[in-house]
Motif scaffolding. Structure first.
Motif, mmCIF file in Angstrom:
data_model
loop_
_atom_site.group_PDB
_atom_site.id
_atom_site.type_symbol
_atom_site.label_atom_id
_atom_site.label_comp_id
_atom_site.label_asym_id
_atom_site.label_seq_id
_atom_site.Cartn_x
_atom_site.Cartn_y
_atom_site.Cartn_z
ATOM 1 N N ALA A 101 0.821 -1.211 0.000
ATOM 2 C CA ALA A 101 0.000 0.000 0.000
ATOM 3 C C ALA A 101 0.855 1.262 0.000
ATOM 4 C CB ALA A 101 -0.927 0.004 1.215
ATOM 5 N N LEU A 102 1.999 1.215 0.671
ATOM 6 C CA LEU A 102 2.890 2.377 0.739
ATOM 7 C C LEU A 102 3.723 2.563 -0.527
ATOM 8 C CD1 LEU A 102 4.160 2.016 4.405
ATOM 9 C CD2 LEU A 102 2.696 3.848 3.504
ATOM 10 N N ALA A 103 3.793 1.538 -1.363
ATOM 11 C CA ALA A 103 4.616 1.598 -2.576
ATOM 12 C C ALA A 103 3.784 1.222 -3.796
ATOM 13 C CB ALA A 103 5.821 0.675 -2.431
ATOM 14 N N PRO A 104 2.802 2.070 -4.172
ATOM 15 C CA PRO A 104 1.940 1.725 -5.303
ATOM 16 C C PRO A 104 2.692 1.629 -6.635
ATOM 17 C CG PRO A 104 1.526 3.977 -4.592
ATOM 18 C CD PRO A 104 2.461 3.353 -3.591
ATOM 19 N N GLY A 105 3.870 2.245 -6.712
ATOM 20 C CA GLY A 105 4.680 2.164 -7.927
ATOM 21 C C GLY A 105 5.557 0.930 -7.978
ATOM 22 N N GLY A 106 5.445 0.095 -7.002
ATOM 23 C CA GLY A 106 6.233 -1.131 -6.948
ATOM 24 C C GLY A 106 7.360 -1.038 -5.935
ATOM 25 N N VAL A 107 7.870 -2.178 -5.578
ATOM 26 C CA VAL A 107 8.972 -2.288 -4.625
ATOM 27 C C VAL A 107 10.244 -2.590 -5.407
ATOM 28 C CG1 VAL A 107 9.883 -3.625 -2.681
ATOM 29 C CG2 VAL A 107 7.447 -3.084 -2.786
ATOM 30 N N ASP A 108 11.255 -1.725 -5.264
ATOM 31 C CA ASP A 108 12.509 -1.906 -5.991
ATOM 32 C C ASP A 108 13.426 -2.922 -5.322
ATOM 33 O OD1 ASP A 108 12.044 -0.008 -8.035
ATOM 34 O OD2 ASP A 108 12.561 1.592 -6.646
ATOM 35 N N VAL A 109 13.474 -2.914 -3.998
ATOM 36 C CA VAL A 109 14.402 -3.774 -3.263
ATOM 37 C C VAL A 109 13.683 -4.395 -2.079
ATOM 38 C CG1 VAL A 109 16.522 -3.857 -1.897
ATOM 39 C CG2 VAL A 109 16.394 -2.359 -3.891
ATOM 40 N N LEU A 110 13.879 -5.677 -1.887
ATOM 41 C CA LEU A 110 13.350 -6.376 -0.719
ATOM 42 C C LEU A 110 14.528 -7.063 -0.044
ATOM 43 C CD1 LEU A 110 11.096 -7.464 1.083
ATOM 44 C CD2 LEU A 110 10.806 -9.333 -0.556
ATOM 45 N N ALA A 111 14.847 -6.643 1.163
ATOM 46 C CA ALA A 111 15.936 -7.254 1.926
ATOM 47 C C ALA A 111 15.350 -7.876 3.191
ATOM 48 C CB ALA A 111 16.989 -6.218 2.277
ATOM 49 N N CYS A 112 15.353 -9.179 3.260
ATOM 50 C CA CYS A 112 14.846 -9.902 4.431
ATOM 51 C C CYS A 112 16.043 -10.276 5.298
ATOM 52 C CB CYS A 112 14.093 -11.150 3.992
ATOM 53 S SG CYS A 112 12.666 -10.813 2.956
ATOM 54 N N ASN A 113 16.107 -9.720 6.493
ATOM 55 C CA ASN A 113 17.270 -9.932 7.347
ATOM 56 C C ASN A 113 16.869 -10.326 8.770
ATOM 57 O OD1 ASN A 113 19.955 -10.038 8.068
ATOM 58 N ND2 ASN A 113 20.081 -7.884 8.567
ATOM 59 N N ALA A 114 15.763 -10.990 8.915
ATOM 60 C CA ALA A 114 15.366 -11.463 10.236
ATOM 61 C C ALA A 114 15.988 -12.831 10.465
ATOM 62 C CB ALA A 114 13.845 -11.558 10.334
ATOM 63 N N GLY A 115 16.438 -13.068 11.656
ATOM 64 C CA GLY A 115 17.011 -14.363 11.963
ATOM 65 C C GLY A 115 16.879 -14.669 13.437
ATOM 66 N N LEU A 116 16.748 -15.937 13.750
ATOM 67 C CA LEU A 116 16.608 -16.371 15.132
ATOM 68 C C LEU A 116 17.271 -17.727 15.264
ATOM 69 C CD1 LEU A 116 15.111 -16.189 17.969
ATOM 70 C CD2 LEU A 116 13.331 -17.547 16.879
ATOM 71 N N PHE A 117 18.009 -17.920 16.324
ATOM 72 C CA PHE A 117 18.551 -19.237 16.650
ATOM 73 C C PHE A 117 18.311 -19.447 18.127
ATOM 74 C CE2 PHE A 117 22.057 -22.171 17.756
ATOM 75 C CZ PHE A 117 21.627 -23.242 16.995
ATOM 76 N N SER A 118 17.251 -20.156 18.440
ATOM 77 C CA SER A 118 16.862 -20.314 19.845
ATOM 78 C C SER A 118 17.664 -21.401 20.555
ATOM 79 C CB SER A 118 15.370 -20.613 19.950
ATOM 80 O OG SER A 118 15.092 -21.886 19.399
ATOM 81 N N GLY A 119 18.145 -22.385 19.827
ATOM 82 C CA GLY A 119 18.896 -23.465 20.447
ATOM 83 C C GLY A 119 18.008 -24.479 21.164
ATOM 84 N N ALA A 120 16.758 -24.136 21.332
ATOM 85 C CA ALA A 120 15.812 -25.041 21.991
ATOM 86 C C ALA A 120 14.754 -25.463 20.980
ATOM 87 C CB ALA A 120 15.151 -24.331 23.169
ATOM 88 N N ASP A 121 13.969 -26.443 21.345
ATOM 89 C CA ASP A 121 12.878 -26.882 20.478
ATOM 90 C C ASP A 121 11.665 -25.994 20.736
ATOM 91 O OD1 ASP A 121 11.406 -28.308 18.639
ATOM 92 O OD2 ASP A 121 10.899 -29.912 20.043
ATOM 93 N N ALA A 122 11.761 -24.738 20.326
ATOM 94 C CA ALA A 122 10.677 -23.774 20.540
ATOM 95 C C ALA A 122 9.758 -23.754 19.329
ATOM 96 C CB ALA A 122 11.261 -22.391 20.781
ATOM 97 N N ARG A 123 8.469 -23.668 19.578
ATOM 98 C CA ARG A 123 7.459 -23.624 18.518
ATOM 99 C C ARG A 123 6.857 -22.228 18.444
ATOM 100 N NH1 ARG A 123 8.124 -27.540 15.034
ATOM 101 N NH2 ARG A 123 9.021 -29.260 16.167
ATOM 102 N N SER A 124 6.555 -21.804 17.221
ATOM 103 C CA SER A 124 5.887 -20.513 17.024
ATOM 104 C C SER A 124 4.393 -20.674 17.284
ATOM 105 C CB SER A 124 6.100 -20.031 15.591
ATOM 106 O OG SER A 124 5.362 -20.842 14.690
ATOM 107 N N ARG A 125 3.677 -19.554 17.307
ATOM 108 C CA ARG A 125 2.216 -19.614 17.461
ATOM 109 C C ARG A 125 1.569 -20.366 16.307
ATOM 110 N NH1 ARG A 125 0.372 -13.633 18.222
ATOM 111 N NH2 ARG A 125 2.536 -13.109 17.901
ATOM 112 N N ASP A 126 2.266 -20.397 15.170
ATOM 113 C CA ASP A 126 1.735 -21.070 13.987
ATOM 114 C C ASP A 126 2.049 -22.567 13.984
ATOM 115 O OD1 ASP A 126 0.744 -18.629 12.661
ATOM 116 O OD2 ASP A 126 2.866 -18.114 12.549
ATOM 117 N N GLY A 127 2.827 -23.035 14.982
ATOM 118 C CA GLY A 127 3.127 -24.453 15.109
ATOM 119 C C GLY A 127 4.417 -24.905 14.454
ATOM 120 N N TYR A 128 5.169 -23.975 13.875
ATOM 121 C CA TYR A 128 6.446 -24.325 13.238
ATOM 122 C C TYR A 128 7.598 -24.153 14.222
ATOM 123 C CZ TYR A 128 3.773 -23.872 8.924
ATOM 124 O OH TYR A 128 2.833 -24.013 7.935
ATOM 125 N N ASP A 129 8.723 -24.785 13.910
ATOM 126 C CA ASP A 129 9.939 -24.536 14.663
ATOM 127 C C ASP A 129 10.229 -23.037 14.584
ATOM 128 O OD1 ASP A 129 12.634 -25.516 15.837
ATOM 129 O OD2 ASP A 129 13.191 -24.274 14.108
#
Length: 93
Positions: free
Chosen positions: A14-42
């Motif tokens: 919605a904020l970029a009606p002319g399109g998105v030029d660059v998408l940089a995904c830089n989220a990362g997590l390493f819990s070290g435990a067998d933790a589950r997300s609310r969605d049921g995935y590791d």
């Protein structure tokens, strides 16, 4: 949650009606435990991989609107990369 990724994709589109030029995904997590997300995935897999894939998929139409020469997608699970052992000279800093 993956619902927050869906909401973020809607906000970005919605904020970029002319399109998105660059998408940089830089989220990362390493819990070290067998933790589950609310969605049921590791939790590590969801934050470091699944969320990036979903965000990219949802923003692909906006990326296609942008000029092809300016389009860039980068997926870098930052904290996970630093947690993994080095495997040879090519992966050293």
């Amino acid at each position: 949650s993956l619902e927050s990724v869906k909401a973020a994709a809607g906000d970005v589109a919605a904020l970029a009606p002319g399109g998105v030029d660059v998408l940089a995904c830089n989220a990362g997590l390493f819990s070290g435990a067998d933790a589950r997300s609310r969605d049921g995935y590791d939790a590590t897999a969801q934050v470091s991989v699944l969320a990036h894939v979903l965000l990219t998929k949802l923003l692909l139409p906006s990326l296609k609107v942008a000029a092809a020469a300016r389009q860039s997608i980068q997926n870098v699970p930052g904290s996970l990369r630093r947690s993994l052992p080095s495997r040879g000279a090519s992966s050293r800093r």
